[in-house]
Enzyme design. Structure first.
Site, PDB file in Angstrom:
ATOM      1  N   ARG A 203      40.444  57.529  37.397  1.00 35.93           N
ATOM      2  CA  ARG A 203      41.347  56.602  38.082  1.00 35.93           C
ATOM      3  C   ARG A 203      42.306  57.208  39.198  1.00 35.93           C
ATOM      4  O   ARG A 203      43.500  56.760  39.257  1.00 35.93           O
ATOM      5  CB  ARG A 203      42.023  55.647  36.998  1.00 35.93           C
ATOM      6  CG  ARG A 203      41.049  54.772  36.350  1.00 35.93           C
ATOM      7  CD  ARG A 203      40.460  53.419  37.225  1.00 35.93           C
ATOM      8  NE  ARG A 203      39.649  52.831  36.525  1.00 35.93           N
ATOM      9  CZ  ARG A 203      39.974  51.546  36.058  1.00 35.93           C
ATOM     10  NH1 ARG A 203      41.023  50.888  36.514  1.00 35.93           N
ATOM     11  NH2 ARG A 203      39.260  50.792  35.280  1.00 35.93           N
TER      12      ARG A 203
ATOM     13  N   ARG B 103      46.653  52.438  41.771  1.00 28.92           N
ATOM     14  CA  ARG B 103      47.760  51.744  42.018  1.00 28.92           C
ATOM     15  C   ARG B 103      49.013  52.465  41.904  1.00 28.92           C
ATOM     16  O   ARG B 103      50.168  52.056  42.163  1.00 28.92           O
ATOM     17  CB  ARG B 103      47.749  50.461  40.946  1.00 28.92           C
ATOM     18  CG  ARG B 103      46.889  49.200  41.635  1.00 28.92           C
ATOM     19  CD  ARG B 103      46.739  48.009  40.633  1.00 28.92           C
ATOM     20  NE  ARG B 103      45.956  48.779  39.577  1.00 28.92           N
ATOM     21  CZ  ARG B 103      45.801  47.981  38.469  1.00 28.92           C
ATOM     22  NH1 ARG B 103      46.038  46.655  38.315  1.00 28.92           N
ATOM     23  NH2 ARG B 103      45.219  48.658  37.364  1.00 28.92           N
TER      24      ARG B 103
ATOM     25  N   ASP C 141      33.564  50.511  41.383  1.00 29.56           N
ATOM     26  CA  ASP C 141      33.719  50.232  40.082  1.00 29.56           C
ATOM     27  C   ASP C 141      32.406  50.010  39.239  1.00 29.56           C
ATOM     28  O   ASP C 141      31.420  49.745  39.872  1.00 29.56           O
ATOM     29  CB  ASP C 141      34.576  48.679  40.241  1.00 29.56           C
ATOM     30  CG  ASP C 141      35.214  48.567  38.744  1.00 29.56           C
ATOM     31  OD1 ASP C 141      36.557  49.027  38.817  1.00 29.56           O
ATOM     32  OD2 ASP C 141      34.713  47.925  38.268  1.00 29.56           O
TER      33      ASP C 141
ATOM     34  N   ARG D 109      45.381  48.612  50.054  1.00 31.33           N
ATOM     35  CA  ARG D 109      44.652  47.484  49.068  1.00 31.33           C
ATOM     36  C   ARG D 109      45.025  46.228  49.696  1.00 31.33           C
ATOM     37  O   ARG D 109      44.173  45.261  49.515  1.00 31.33           O
ATOM     38  CB  ARG D 109      45.164  47.750  47.760  1.00 31.33           C
ATOM     39  CG  ARG D 109      44.833  46.541  46.698  1.00 31.33           C
ATOM     40  CD  ARG D 109      43.422  46.624  46.153  1.00 31.33           C
ATOM     41  NE  ARG D 109      42.992  45.459  45.363  1.00 31.33           N
ATOM     42  CZ  ARG D 109      42.657  44.285  45.506  1.00 31.33           C
ATOM     43  NH1 ARG D 109      42.781  44.138  46.995  1.00 31.33           N
ATOM     44  NH2 ARG D 109      42.346  43.667  44.872  1.00 31.33           N
TER      45      ARG D 109
HETATM   46  O1  CP3 Z   1      39.695  56.769  41.386  1.00 32.03           O
HETATM   47  C1  CP3 Z   1      38.863  56.277  40.252  1.00 32.03           C
HETATM   48  O2  CP3 Z   1      38.767  56.652  39.201  1.00 32.03           O
HETATM   49  C2  CP3 Z   1      37.693  55.807  41.071  1.00 32.03           C
HETATM   50  C3  CP3 Z   1      37.643  54.435  41.068  1.00 32.03           C
HETATM   51  C4  CP3 Z   1      37.258  53.522  39.524  1.00 32.03           C
HETATM   52  C5  CP3 Z   1      37.839  52.245  39.551  1.00 32.03           C
HETATM   53  N1  CP3 Z   1      37.408  51.765  38.277  1.00 32.03           N
HETATM   54  C6  CP3 Z   1      38.571  51.772  40.498  1.00 32.03           C
HETATM   55  C7  CP3 Z   1      39.448  50.320  40.029  1.00 32.03           C
HETATM   56  C8  CP3 Z   1      36.496  53.916  38.563  1.00 32.03           C
HETATM   57  C9  CP3 Z   1      35.913  55.078  38.017  1.00 32.03           C
HETATM   58  C10 CP3 Z   1      36.658  52.785  37.746  1.00 32.03           C
HETATM   59  C11 CP3 Z   1      35.947  52.685  36.476  1.00 32.03           C
HETATM   60  C12 CP3 Z   1      35.899  51.560  35.695  1.00 32.03           C
HETATM   61  N2  CP3 Z   1      36.330  50.202  35.950  1.00 32.03           N
HETATM   62  C13 CP3 Z   1      36.038  51.488  34.251  1.00 32.03           C
HETATM   63  C14 CP3 Z   1      35.601  52.824  33.562  1.00 32.03           C
HETATM   64  C15 CP3 Z   1      36.619  53.697  33.314  1.00 32.03           C
HETATM   65  C16 CP3 Z   1      37.742  53.345  32.187  1.00 32.03           C
HETATM   66  O3  CP3 Z   1      38.832  53.079  32.832  1.00 32.03           O
HETATM   67  O4  CP3 Z   1      37.349  52.957  31.349  1.00 32.03           O
HETATM   68  C17 CP3 Z   1      36.014  50.384  33.665  1.00 32.03           C
HETATM   69  C18 CP3 Z   1      36.104  49.735  32.259  1.00 32.03           C
HETATM   70  C19 CP3 Z   1      36.221  49.347  34.720  1.00 32.03           C
HETATM   71  C20 CP3 Z   1      36.425  47.990  34.961  1.00 32.03           C
HETATM   72  C21 CP3 Z   1      37.886  47.634  35.680  1.00 32.03           C
HETATM   73  N3  CP3 Z   1      37.854  47.573  36.843  1.00 32.03           N
HETATM   74  C22 CP3 Z   1      38.754  46.678  34.875  1.00 32.03           C
HETATM   75  C23 CP3 Z   1      38.978  46.455  33.649  1.00 32.03           C
HETATM   76  C24 CP3 Z   1      39.587  46.409  36.049  1.00 32.03           C
HETATM   77  C25 CP3 Z   1      40.787  45.722  35.912  1.00 32.03           C
HETATM   78  C26 CP3 Z   1      42.147  46.332  35.039  1.00 32.03           C
HETATM   79  C27 CP3 Z   1      42.793  47.247  35.980  1.00 32.03           C
HETATM   80  O5  CP3 Z   1      43.017  48.135  35.542  1.00 32.03           O
HETATM   81  O6  CP3 Z   1      43.523  46.741  36.920  1.00 32.03           O
HETATM   82  C28 CP3 Z   1      39.017  47.382  37.059  1.00 32.03           C
HETATM   83  C29 CP3 Z   1      40.038  46.959  38.411  1.00 32.03           C
HETATM   84  C30 CP3 Z   1      40.003  48.302  39.157  1.00 32.03           C
HETATM   85  N4  CP3 Z   1      38.905  49.392  39.398  1.00 32.03           N
HETATM   86  C31 CP3 Z   1      41.112  48.837  39.813  1.00 32.03           C
HETATM   87  C32 CP3 Z   1      40.741  50.068  40.482  1.00 32.03           C
HETATM   88  C33 CP3 Z   1      41.797  50.823  41.288  1.00 32.03           C
HETATM   89  C34 CP3 Z   1      42.474  48.109  40.048  1.00 32.03           C
HETATM   90  C35 CP3 Z   1      42.416  46.923  41.025  1.00 32.03           C
HETATM   91  C36 CP3 Z   1      43.147  46.476  42.095  1.00 32.03           C
HETATM   92  O7  CP3 Z   1      43.506  47.668  42.878  1.00 32.03           O
HETATM   93  O8  CP3 Z   1      43.713  45.449  42.085  1.00 32.03           O
END
Ligand code: CP3
Length: 338
Positions: free
Chosen positions: A21, A25, A71, A34
């Site tokens: 990640r 943020r 994602d 964003r």
């Molecule tokens: O930099 C990176 O890692 C690349 C992008 C990336 C995102 N999500 C961007 C994201 C990657 C590799 C993921 C993987 C992901 N997404 C996983 C597996 C890895 C882990 O952390 O276990 C999972 C379970 C998700 C599902 C997901 N996406 C959730 C539960 C959420 C919301 C909760 C949160 O953390 O906000 C997301 C949203 C998300 N994916 C954001 C980002 C940067 C935040 C959203 C925003 O900017 O408003």
């Protein structure tokens, strides 16, 4: 590329480093861009924006690897489960109660829907420094199944586990459908120019241990076998989070090049007991990075020391959290690269 060289069997003087990640943020430049999209899915499916966000942490920190900004929930979305990201709540999906409710796309439609991810990869690969690896990724079937059957994130995964026990045939069907789309999504990303593929099974730890074989291991094996038989030979990093002692059997059965360890795994146990021909990635607690300072220095030194005898990629045990001060990441890199 030292990152792919390491994955392909070479040793390195210092561990390469990236952060799960890393585009997100905690970076002010991410929060700024964003704002230009109110819908997270649209943001992920905009190749120019996804490319820019992927490059942001590389410009700031010069990590050894980048991960394409997208994602894991794009796959459920692409197979017809509506996904919405509600600020402060997390993802919400149309909850699946039975496999009969699925109306699945064919693989051309599926890949067409996700083509913006391929475009983002092409664009990003063209702009990255030559030595920086680009990781493509997918969620693994079980983790995708949890979101699909819970209709949201979860703490206890009661609906998903209920499926495993009370609907074993339907669960099997759903997991196998998902595995095929995972292969299709990873193939799309490999063909677009990703250098490494990563499989996120973030909620593997929620699978009852007696079902790990059919829900985790056999599906990961099948996904990798399908990729290899279609001529995709990129290195694979797997993150079966929460498997604890199950990592031993998992890593002996699944043909991966690197295993990502969460911060709950005893790292000395892992270094001594897991297959010595695979790279271990990890495993600083993301909250330790929030603290920074002396506690972080001590923990980082311990990680470096324990994994010094093996091929190692430095990373966190899970994704970086939004409250992380960006300057702590600078400090972390200075420690690892000193
Ligand atoms: O930099 C990176 O890692 C690349 C992008 C990336 C995102 N999500 C961007 C994201 C990657 C590799 C993921 C993987 C992901 N997404 C996983 C597996 C890895 C882990 O952390 O276990 C999972 C379970 C998700 C599902 C997901 N996406 C959730 C539960 C959420 C919301 C909760 C949160 O953390 O906000 C997301 C949203 C998300 N994916 C954001 C980002 C940067 C935040 C959203 C925003 O900017 O408003």
């Amino acid at each position: 590329m030292i990152f792919t060289d390491l994955l392909n069997g070479k040793t390195a003087d210092k561990p390469p480093v990236w952060i799960m990640r890393q585009a997100g943020r905690y970076l002010p430049e991410y929060r700024e861009l964003r704002k230009s999209a109110n819908n997270f899915i649209d943001f992920c499916l905009n190749p120019e924006k996804a490319c820019e966000v992927t490059l942001q942490p590389i410009r700031r920190y010069d990590f050894d690897a980048s991960i394409i900004f997208s994602d894991i929930l794009l796959v459920p979305h692409a197979i017809g489960r509506e996904v919405k990201f509600i600020p402060g709540t997390g993802p919400i999906l149309t909850k699946l109660n039975s496999v009969d409710e699925l109306s699945l796309p064919d693989f051309d439609e599926f890949q067409n829907f996700l083509k913006p991810v391929a475009d983002a990869i092409k664009l990003t690969r063209g702009k990255l420094p030559e030595q920086t690896a680009l990781i493509g990724f997918s969620g693994a079937p079980w983790t995708l199944m949890t979101y699909i059957t819970e209709g949201a994130g979860s703490r206890d995964f009661n609906f998903a586990r209920d499926w495993l026990w009370s609907k074993p045939k339907e669960s099997e069907k759903l997991l196998h459908h998902l595995a095929e789309y995972v292969v299709s999504f990873l193939t799309l990303q490999a063909n677009a120019g990703a250098n490494v593929l990563m499989l996120f099974d973030s909620w593997a730890g929620a699978v009852p241990a007696s079902q790990r074989g059919r829900v985790i291991t056999s599906l990961h094996k099948k996904i990798i076998a399908d990729l290899r038989s279609s001529g995709i030979h990129l290195p694979i990093i797997s993150f079966p989070k929460g498997l604890s002692e199950g990592l031993k059997e998992y890593s002996e059965e699944v043909d991966i090049q690197a295993l990502a360890l969460d911060h709950y795994v005893d790292r000395r146990w892992a270094a001594e007991n897991l297959r010595s021909d695979i790279v271990l990635q990890g495993n600083l607690d993301p909250l330790c990075l929030v603290s920074g300072g002396d506690v972080m220095r001590r923990e980082v030194n311990e990680i470096l020391e324990i994994f010094a005898s093996r091929r190692h990629i430095f990373n966190l045990g899970h994704g970086i959290v939004p409250q992380t001060p960006p300057e702590h990441v600078t400090e972390l890199l200075a420690l690892i690269r000193a």
